[in-house]
Design an enzyme around this catalytic site. Structure first.
Site, PDB file in Angstrom:
ATOM      1  CE  LYS A  22      -1.909   1.486   3.876  1.00  0.00           C
ATOM      2  NZ  LYS A  22      -1.475   3.478   3.675  1.00  0.00           N
ATOM      3  CG  ASN A  23       2.654   3.051   3.344  1.00  0.00           C
ATOM      4  OD1 ASN A  23       1.858   3.501   2.861  1.00  0.00           O
ATOM      5  ND2 ASN A  23       3.265   3.004   4.747  1.00  0.00           N
ATOM      6  CB  CYS A 117      -5.448  11.229  11.866  1.00  0.00           C
ATOM      7  SG  CYS A 117      -3.585  10.385  12.227  1.00  0.00           S
ATOM      8  NE  ARG A 122      -0.109  10.578  10.264  1.00  0.00           N
ATOM      9  CZ  ARG A 122      -0.440   9.357   9.697  1.00  0.00           C
ATOM     10  NH1 ARG A 122      -1.208   9.252   9.576  1.00  0.00           N
ATOM     11  NH2 ARG A 122       0.432   8.498   8.483  1.00  0.00           N
ATOM     12  CG  ASP A 306       2.286   1.508   9.729  1.00  0.00           C
ATOM     13  OD1 ASP A 306       2.283   2.177  10.296  1.00  0.00           O
ATOM     14  OD2 ASP A 306       2.983   1.744   8.019  1.00  0.00           O
ATOM     15  NE  ARG A 398      -6.784   4.774   5.072  1.00  0.00           N
ATOM     16  CZ  ARG A 398      -6.213   5.193   5.882  1.00  0.00           C
ATOM     17  NH1 ARG A 398      -6.297   4.758   7.058  1.00  0.00           N
ATOM     18  NH2 ARG A 398      -4.651   5.529   5.488  1.00  0.00           N
TER      19      ARG A 398
HETATM   20  C1  UD1 Z   1       4.042   7.020   6.563  1.00  0.00           C
HETATM   21  C2  UD1 Z   1       2.979   5.795   6.334  1.00  0.00           C
HETATM   22  C3  UD1 Z   1       2.337   5.509   7.167  1.00  0.00           C
HETATM   23  C4  UD1 Z   1       3.811   5.045   8.672  1.00  0.00           C
HETATM   24  C5  UD1 Z   1       4.796   5.922   9.268  1.00  0.00           C
HETATM   25  C6  UD1 Z   1       5.757   6.132   9.685  1.00  0.00           C
HETATM   26  C7  UD1 Z   1       2.492   6.584   3.949  1.00  0.00           C
HETATM   27  C8  UD1 Z   1       1.055   5.990   2.552  1.00  0.00           C
HETATM   28  N1  UD1 Z   1       2.489   5.852   5.240  1.00  0.00           N
HETATM   29  O1  UD1 Z   1       3.034   7.626   5.950  1.00  0.00           O
HETATM   30  O2  UD1 Z   1       2.084   3.978   7.248  1.00  0.00           O
HETATM   31  O3  UD1 Z   1       2.708   4.978   9.885  1.00  0.00           O
HETATM   32  O4  UD1 Z   1       4.985   6.733   7.133  1.00  0.00           O
HETATM   33  O5  UD1 Z   1       6.439   5.254   9.677  1.00  0.00           O
HETATM   34  O6  UD1 Z   1       3.660   6.142   3.262  1.00  0.00           O
HETATM   35  N2  UD1 Z   1       6.187  15.035  10.753  1.00  0.00           N
HETATM   36  C9  UD1 Z   1       5.982  16.067  10.486  1.00  0.00           C
HETATM   37  N3  UD1 Z   1       6.279  16.897  10.191  1.00  0.00           N
HETATM   38  C10 UD1 Z   1       5.998  16.374   8.721  1.00  0.00           C
HETATM   39  C11 UD1 Z   1       5.972  15.366   8.765  1.00  0.00           C
HETATM   40  C12 UD1 Z   1       5.634  14.369   9.599  1.00  0.00           C
HETATM   41  O7  UD1 Z   1       6.580  16.405  12.778  1.00  0.00           O
HETATM   42  O8  UD1 Z   1       5.478  17.459   8.103  1.00  0.00           O
HETATM   43  C13 UD1 Z   1       6.406  14.053  11.913  1.00  0.00           C
HETATM   44  C14 UD1 Z   1       5.086  12.984  11.993  1.00  0.00           C
HETATM   45  O9  UD1 Z   1       4.129  13.471  12.808  1.00  0.00           O
HETATM   46  C15 UD1 Z   1       5.543  11.401  12.706  1.00  0.00           C
HETATM   47  C16 UD1 Z   1       7.038  11.614  11.931  1.00  0.00           C
HETATM   48  O10 UD1 Z   1       7.199  12.849  11.770  1.00  0.00           O
HETATM   49  O11 UD1 Z   1       5.551  11.583  14.244  1.00  0.00           O
HETATM   50  C17 UD1 Z   1       6.790  10.627  11.251  1.00  0.00           C
HETATM   51  O12 UD1 Z   1       5.720  10.677   9.700  1.00  0.00           O
HETATM   52  P1  UD1 Z   1       5.478  10.602   8.784  1.00  0.00           P
HETATM   53  O13 UD1 Z   1       7.041   9.501   8.682  1.00  0.00           O
HETATM   54  O14 UD1 Z   1       5.828  11.307   7.859  1.00  0.00           O
HETATM   55  O15 UD1 Z   1       4.530   9.502   8.048  1.00  0.00           O
HETATM   56  P2  UD1 Z   1       3.543   9.398   7.435  1.00  0.00           P
HETATM   57  O16 UD1 Z   1       4.928   9.602   6.075  1.00  0.00           O
HETATM   58  O17 UD1 Z   1       2.573  10.286   7.188  1.00  0.00           O
END
Ligand code: UD1
Length: 430
Positions: A22-23, A117, A122, A306, A398
């Protein structure tokens, strides 16, 4: 609202297959809009997030065709809109991935700002700051992120935190920028590598995928490409934990075991016997109860957040006490209260859960709160005595393709029901 009913107590035995990740498929489908020719993506899992992504790309003006094998052909030449509306973003946060490609290819993107969420606030600040560093003008207007740039320019971007979709968004944007972009402290997840491989097949120049420094040399245009999505390591890990919890013995095909080292190490610690080849993996628990394990989640290659809910579920019936520490998301223990309804002994201390294994869980109606939490609840249902009803299964749909069919193939007694109420009424009638 559909629910899943599980009658616990059967050890999983046999063989099933692993779907595409999925990711990986979500950013790859989105990346196709960077090209000026059609792309063909294979090994696409049949998931609600995939359908949502297709709907989003369709709304932008891309033409999509799917065959019976779930190969998706995307023609981005008709794109006429640059807007990702709230209705889609609120059901799938990964919609934020269109931001980078739209600005890079069409000069403008309007993407609804994702709210909080179930697993935390996030934010997407690092996506936005990175785009600004690439020269985009970014603002928030009426709940939408508006990003504009006639052409992005390469830059050195140091990410404050490791973010998976943040890295992907900026890597995609940089492929069409003028000059070279260096992304430091980049995410190293296998899904980032898969996306980079697809982008390279389209003509992008990317080095360092899978390390923490990405170097992207912008090109004038990208074409289309054929790409087969890599196997889903989280689905693989979820089924392996299910087998370990039930004392079973299973084999998973079309898998990529080398992407799962941290998870496999922990499964070995539980007492499971593992064997693997290039594209398969098997686990044999020999009817034993797993030993409890301690886990700390962190970005790849460390233990994935995850898989946290699934290991939390396993520890509830394991021998001994396990401590699970969540460092990636601030509020990712929503499944704990539901597991307690089944009789689990868990106490939460800050970002850690201390889980003392109990001899038995007892089936009850419980509620899924997010995608991976719901997987943990289904696994708990597999070992709980009696019937467990997991409500709000749309979370599972999902990210898990055909979960009842696949677990059923392994011998689990699991079925989808119209609603929790209908299933409970059926029991009173019979
Ligand atoms: C992706 C995965 C999700 C997985 C996560 C962590 C997809 C579609 N989803 O989510 O399944 O659980 O990686 O492995 O690939 N953060 C910030 N600012 C930002 C972006 C992130 O502070 O601009 C923080 C987030 O709140 C979190 C951490 O960074 O605490 C990691 O999040 P992130 O790796 O961005 O998760 P996703 O990419 O949303």
């Amino acid at each position: 609202m559909a629910a899943i009913e599980i009658t616990g107590g059967t050890a999983l035995e046999g063989e099933t297959w692993i779907s595409g990740a999925k990711n990986a498929v979500l950013p790859i489908l989105v990346a196709s809009i960077l090209g000026d020719e059609p792309s063909r993506i294979g090994n696409v899992p049949h998931l609600r997030d995939v359908t949502t992504t297709m709907e989003l790309l369709g709304q932008l003006g891309a033409s999509l065709a799917v065959d019976e094998q779930m190969n998706i052909e995307i023609d981005p030449r008709g794109i006429h809109s640059c807007e990702a509306p709230y209705e889609l973003v609120k059901t799938m946060r990964a919609s934020i991935l269109v931001l980078g490609p739209l600005v890079a290819r069409h000069g403008r993107a309007v993407v609804s700002l994702p709210g909080g969420c179930a697993i935390g606030s996030r934010p997407v600040n690092l996506h936005l700051r990175g785009l600004e560093q690439l020269g985009a003008k970014v603002s928030v207007q009426n709940g939408n992120i508006v990003a504009e740039a006639p052409r992005l320019t390469g830059a050195r971007i140091v990410m404050d935190m490791v973010t998976v979709t943040g890295t992907e968004n900026l890597m995609m944007a940089a492929t069409l920028a003028k000059g070279t972009t260096i992304i430091e402290n980049a995410a190293q997840e296998p899904e980032v590598i898969d996306l980079a491989n697809y982008l390279k097949a389209m003509g992008a120049q990317i080095e360092g995928a899978g390390t923490h420094v990405l170097t992207i040399t912008g090109v004038e245009r990208l074409g289309g490409a054929e790409h087969r999505v890599l196997p889903d390591r989280i689905e693989t890990g979820t089924f392996l934990v299910a087998a370990a919890m039930t004392g079973g013995c299973i084999k998973l095909t079309n898998a990529a075991p080398h992407d799962l080292d941290a998870v496999l190490d922990k499964l070995s610690e539980t007492g499971a016997e593992l064997a693997s080849g290039a594209d398969w993996i098997s686990l044999d628990m020999k009817g034993q109860r797993p030993r409890a394990v301690d886990i700390t989640t962190s970005p790849y290659p460390a233990f994935p957040t995850d898989m946290q809910a699934q290991f939390t579920a396993m520890n509830t019936i394991a021998e001994g006490t396990g401590i699970i520490t969540e460092t990636v998301f601030e509020n990712r223990f929503m499944h704990v209260q539901e597991l307690q309804r089944l009789g689990a002994d868990i106490s939460l201390k800050g970002n850690s859960a201390v889980i003392r294994g109990v001899d038995v869980l007892h089936g009850a109606p419980i509620m899924a709160t997010d995608l991976r939490a719901s997987a943990g609840l289904v696994l708990a249902g597999l070992v709980a005595r009696g019937k467990t009803l997991v409500d709000r299964v749309y979370h599972i749909d999902r990210g898990y393709e055909l979960i009842e069919e696949k677990l059923g193939q392994l011998g689990a007694r699991i079925r989808r029901v119209e609603s929790v109420e209908a299933a409970l009424a059926e029991r009173t009638d019979s």
